[in-house]
Design an enzyme around this catalytic site. Structure first.
Site: not given
Ligand code: PLP
Length: 285
Positions: A32, A149, A182, A206
């Site tokens: 997603y 993701k 994270e 991620l």
């Molecule tokens: N890390 C995780 C586990 C996430 O679910 C998300 C966003 O949903 C992020 C980091 C941040 O990603 P982005 O900046 O692409 O929204």
């Protein structure tokens, strides 16, 4: 009533139905994206779609949609749901099978679902308007493929819930070596002596699009040094500032971790400078 997209049809959310044999439902077998859009302007559309394609390739879901095809879906959802502060949620599962069997089936069509949901107004670089996060911290117990993701988010959900039930806005995560990975739904950063430091991209995190845009903008601006390296939890607790980022929140200052103030407990000046740079440059991605 929100209008959603499901397998080439736009329809009211209440009419959208999928099979209980969908592998997204049975196994969390899907990928997603969440793309923010403010007054019809999406932030980071191309890198979001690139990341989704990387995820689909990694799990061998062959969808083969172009950026233009996704852009059409997003534009129509924005139009049908009233351009405001929206996130476009894009979801591709492997599709509905006839039996529950772990191996990837060969002849099924992916299920494509997308909808728009309202997000808070566009974040602004203003210490009086931003609400600093109070966060929990927890050993990262997810899988070792966090760069994908995946819609299988139970590990993230459990970590988020751990913080949520104690009144925290997020949960920072660290590995068995006490290194920051994270947060449950955000990337994480510390600031020490004016330097922004964030964990390297690897299988533990991620590759956030907000992270990508922020680091690129900071490096191009040049006024705030950036490092990507291992960050220990000792460094997190000793940091001058801590931030988390995600697409719908942009750069969020963290003011408390596990009940202990970050720095002097106030929102920092480096956050203000970074969010200012992000706000000015984000629409170029
Ligand atoms: N890390 C995780 C586990 C996430 O679910 C998300 C966003 O949903 C992020 C980091 C941040 O990603 P982005 O900046 O692409 O929204």
């Amino acid at each position: 009533m929100s209008v959603v997209f499901l397998n080439d049809t736009y329809l009211p959310m209440a009419e959208a139905k999928i099979s209980p044999m969908d592998r997204g439902f049975l196994f969390g077998d899907g990928i997603y994206e969440v793309v923010p859009s403010y007054n019809g302007e999406m932030v980071g559309f191309a890198p979001h779609i690139d990341r989704m394609n990387n995820g689909l390739n990694a799990v061998e879901i062959n969808l083969g949609w172009s950026h233009e095809r996704w852009k059409d879906v997003c534009d129509i959802l924005i139009e049908k749901n009233g351009a405001g502060n929206l996130a476009l949620y894009l979801h591709v599962s492997r599709g509905a099978d006839t039996r529950r069997f772990h191996a990837y089936p060969e002849d099924i069509e992916p299920t494509v679902f997308a909808f728009a949901f309202e997000i808070p107004p566009v974040p602004v670089a203003d210490k009086t308007k931003v609400v600093g996060y109070k966060v929990a911290a927890s050993r990262d117990l997810r899988w070792e493929r966090c760069q994908i993701k995946s819609t299988a988010l139970l590990g993230n959900v459990m970590h988020f819930q751990h913080g949520y039930q104690q009144g925290a806005n997020e949960t920072l995560l660290y590995n068995e070596r006490n290194e920051l990975t994270e947060a449950s739904a955000c990337n994480a950063y510390i600031v020490k002596d004016g330097v922004v430091i964030t964990p390297l991209l690897d299988n533990q995190i991620l590759a956030g699009i907000t992270r990508h845009i922020l680091l690129d903008l900071l490096r191009k601006d040049g006024s705030i040094p950036v490092e990507e390296r291992i960050v220990t939890m000792a460094e997190v607790f000793d940091a001058d500032e801590v931030w988390v980022t995600s697409s719908s929140k942009e750069v969020v200052p963290v003011i408390e971790i596990e009940g202990k103030p970050v720095g002097n407990g106030e929102i920092g000046d480096v956050w203000l400078a970074a969010q200012t740079i992000y706000s000015a440059g984000k629409l170029n991605y």
